[in-house]
Design a protein around this motif. Structure first.
Motif, short mmCIF file in Angstrom:
data_model
loop_
_atom_site.label_atom_id
_atom_site.label_comp_id
_atom_site.label_asym_id
_atom_site.label_seq_id
_atom_site.Cartn_x
_atom_site.Cartn_y
_atom_site.Cartn_z
N ASN A 168 0.82 -1.21 0.00
CA ASN A 168 0.00 0.00 0.00
C ASN A 168 0.85 1.27 0.00
OD1 ASN A 168 -1.37 2.18 2.01
ND2 ASN A 168 -2.93 1.22 0.73
N SER A 169 2.03 1.19 0.57
CA SER A 169 2.86 2.38 0.72
C SER A 169 3.27 3.01 -0.60
CB SER A 169 4.13 2.04 1.53
OG SER A 169 4.95 1.13 0.81
N SER A 170 3.27 2.22 -1.68
CA SER A 170 3.68 2.74 -2.99
C SER A 170 2.51 2.95 -3.94
CB SER A 170 4.69 1.78 -3.64
OG SER A 170 4.12 0.50 -3.84
N GLN A 171 1.29 2.80 -3.44
CA GLN A 171 0.12 2.94 -4.30
C GLN A 171 -0.40 4.38 -4.31
OE1 GLN A 171 -2.59 0.03 -2.71
NE2 GLN A 171 -1.70 -1.65 -3.89
N GLY A 172 -1.27 4.65 -5.29
CA GLY A 172 -1.86 5.98 -5.39
C GLY A 172 -0.83 7.01 -5.80
N ASN A 173 -1.15 8.27 -5.53
CA ASN A 173 -0.26 9.37 -5.88
C ASN A 173 -0.32 10.40 -4.74
OD1 ASN A 173 0.52 12.05 -7.02
ND2 ASN A 173 0.80 10.87 -8.89
N ASP A 174 0.74 10.49 -3.98
CA ASP A 174 0.75 11.37 -2.80
C ASP A 174 0.44 12.82 -3.16
OD1 ASP A 174 1.49 9.08 -1.51
OD2 ASP A 174 3.36 9.87 -0.67
N ASP A 175 1.02 13.30 -4.25
CA ASP A 175 0.83 14.70 -4.63
C ASP A 175 -0.62 14.98 -5.00
OD1 ASP A 175 3.52 15.23 -4.20
OD2 ASP A 175 4.07 14.92 -6.30
N GLU A 176 -1.22 14.08 -5.78
CA GLU A 176 -2.61 14.28 -6.20
C GLU A 176 -3.56 14.19 -5.02
OE1 GLU A 176 -3.33 11.39 -9.20
OE2 GLU A 176 -2.02 12.35 -10.69
N GLU A 177 -3.31 13.28 -4.11
CA GLU A 177 -4.18 13.13 -2.94
C GLU A 177 -4.10 14.35 -2.03
OE1 GLU A 177 -3.11 8.52 -3.57
OE2 GLU A 177 -2.24 9.56 -1.84
N ALA A 178 -2.87 14.86 -1.83
CA ALA A 178 -2.70 16.05 -0.99
C ALA A 178 -3.30 17.28 -1.65
CB ALA A 178 -1.21 16.27 -0.71
N ALA A 179 -3.22 17.35 -2.98
CA ALA A 179 -3.78 18.50 -3.70
C ALA A 179 -5.30 18.49 -3.69
CB ALA A 179 -3.27 18.50 -5.14
N THR A 180 -5.90 17.31 -3.59
CA THR A 180 -7.35 17.18 -3.58
C THR A 180 -7.94 17.50 -2.21
OG1 THR A 180 -7.25 15.46 -5.30
CG2 THR A 180 -9.27 15.57 -3.97
N TRP A 181 -7.21 17.19 -1.16
CA TRP A 181 -7.74 17.26 0.19
C TRP A 181 -8.28 18.64 0.61
CZ3 TRP A 181 -9.71 13.61 2.86
CH2 TRP A 181 -9.91 13.74 4.23
N PRO A 182 -7.66 19.76 0.21
CA PRO A 182 -8.22 21.06 0.60
C PRO A 182 -9.67 21.26 0.19
CG PRO A 182 -5.99 21.36 -0.20
CD PRO A 182 -6.34 19.92 -0.45
N ALA A 183 -10.08 20.68 -0.94
CA ALA A 183 -11.48 20.78 -1.36
C ALA A 183 -12.39 20.01 -0.41
CB ALA A 183 -11.64 20.25 -2.78
N ILE A 184 -11.90 18.92 0.14
CA ILE A 184 -12.67 18.15 1.12
C ILE A 184 -12.71 18.90 2.44
CG2 ILE A 184 -12.91 15.90 2.22
CD1 ILE A 184 -13.12 15.92 -0.87
N GLU A 185 -11.60 19.50 2.82
CA GLU A 185 -11.57 20.33 4.03
C GLU A 185 -12.57 21.48 3.94
OE1 GLU A 185 -6.82 19.81 5.21
OE2 GLU A 185 -7.49 21.55 4.05
N GLU A 186 -12.70 22.05 2.74
CA GLU A 186 -13.61 23.18 2.55
C GLU A 186 -15.06 22.76 2.77
OE1 GLU A 186 -15.15 26.93 1.76
OE2 GLU A 186 -13.13 26.27 2.30
N LEU A 187 -15.41 21.55 2.37
CA LEU A 187 -16.77 21.07 2.60
C LEU A 187 -17.05 20.96 4.10
CD1 LEU A 187 -17.00 18.28 -0.14
CD2 LEU A 187 -18.03 20.56 -0.20
N GLN A 188 -16.04 20.57 4.85
CA GLN A 188 -16.20 20.52 6.30
C GLN A 188 -16.30 21.93 6.90
OE1 GLN A 188 -12.89 19.28 8.83
NE2 GLN A 188 -14.27 17.87 9.90
N ARG A 189 -15.48 22.84 6.41
CA ARG A 189 -15.53 24.21 6.93
C ARG A 189 -16.89 24.87 6.65
NH1 ARG A 189 -9.85 24.42 5.79
NH2 ARG A 189 -10.24 24.84 3.60
N ARG A 190 -17.50 24.50 5.55
CA ARG A 190 -18.81 25.04 5.21
C ARG A 190 -19.94 24.40 6.00
NH1 ARG A 190 -19.14 24.03 -1.02
NH2 ARG A 190 -21.33 24.60 -0.62
N GLY A 191 -19.60 23.44 6.83
CA GLY A 191 -20.61 22.78 7.65
C GLY A 191 -21.40 21.71 6.95
#
Length: 320
Positions: A168-191
């Motif tokens: 699992n440690s080498s799967q996915g794409n760390d940069d893409e996942e980290a770049a996507t996360w702020p949009a998910i954080e924003e949904l939480q900030r909006r309640g």
């Protein structure tokens, strides 16, 4: 380009054939079977009286097409789908029937969003907002309790928990996942989401991810169907970071291009949405690009009963 929104409706009330079965019944089968059932139900509901066909036993059938002839006699697409602001809803949705039976506060609402490999990385924030908006509209709820994000290319497979964690440690794409996360954080900030989480992150992936995000996930879902236990390093890290580990049985490859084309095609298992050049059957033409799938579950808090469960999916149809 046409955007397609596919929906299953509430599969809890849809009948035993589309409710999750015990054992190894995976969510991609639940999802695709539920879509087929909802497509057929819509074709029946919106079929003109003249489309009622005899099934050969003296009984009428309003299934919208001859079972033995692909594409023949189907309910016209314009009747059971709906075009709204450049989006084609398959099938059309009667929003007046939406909503939970009781006040939304009486439910634990969980949403899992699957970003698909064919989706644009830069548009993931827009996709997350679209998907959550549809769920909130379907449930008539102001917010949800938990939003879990599943990134493409991630799994938790191996002969043992240690091997699965290492792979699992080498799967996915760390940069893409980290770049996507702020949009998910924003949904939480909006309640709109009380808590946010991730899926299929082993100990090394999770440790790297935590260093790159502002709002840490409260949940990590993993599928250990091929392993004996949760890897001890992941248990240790999750405990230290106050992250809840949840086990799931969802399929990460929930909607491929081939599956989507089969669902919407002119075959006996298809909905007859797409054109078939070989048989000259008319329909939509173009290349399908699935973007996301969202799964939602509403559980009555004081009874632990699932009252509403379903899926939405989005795809672009690009003219060739």
């Amino acid at each position: 380009m046409t955007k397609l929104i596919l929906s299953t409706g509430n599969i809890v009330s849809g009948g035993p054939s589309i409710i999750r079965k015990p054992g190894a019944y995976r969510s991609n089968l639940e999802f695709t079977n539920s879509l087929r059932s909802n497509f057929l139900a819509a074709q029946q509901d919106y079929a003109p009286d003249s489309e009622l066909q005899s099934n050969g036993n003296g009984n009428s059938s309003a299934n919208g097409f001859h079972q033995e002839t692909e594409g023949a006699g189907r309910t016209p697409l314009s009747l059971w789908t709906a075009q709204e602001d450049g989006v084609l809803f398959v099938p059309r949705i009667d929003w007046s029937l939406a909503g939970l039976h009781e006040e939304p506060s009486r439910y634990q609402i969980t949403v899992k969003l699957f970003f698909l490999p064919t989706a644009s990385i830069s548009d993931r924030g827009k996709y997350a907002s679209e998907a959550l908006d549809l769920v909130l509209q379907e449930l008539r709820a102001p917010s949800i309790d938990l939003l879990v994000v599943s990134f493409p290319g991630m799994s938790f497979d191996g002969d043992c928990e240690w091997e699965a964690d290492k792979l699992n440690s080498s799967q996915g794409n760390d940069d893409e996942e980290a770049a996507t996360w702020p949009a998910i954080e924003e949904l939480q900030r909006r309640g709109l989401a009380k808590d946010i989480g991730i899926a299929e992150f082993g100990s090394e992936k999770l440790a790297r991810f935590l260093k790159r995000v502002q709002v840490r996930p409260t949940v990590d879902q993993i599928n250990i169907k091929n392993c004996c236990n949760v890897p001890p390093p992941l248990v240790k890290l999750a405990r230290e970071q106050n992250i809840e580990l949840l086990v799931h049985s969802d399929c990460t490859d929930i909607l491929s291009k081939g599956t989507l084309r089969e669902l919407l095609g002119q075959g006996l298992q298809g909905a007859g949405v797409l054109a078939d050049p070989e048989t000259s059957v008319e329909g939509l033409q173009g290349d399908l690009a699935p973007q996301w799938v969202v799964k939602y579950t509403a559980v009555v808090r004081d009874r632990g009963v699932i009252e509403n469960k379903g899926y939405f999916a989005s795809a672009d149809l690009v003219e060739c």
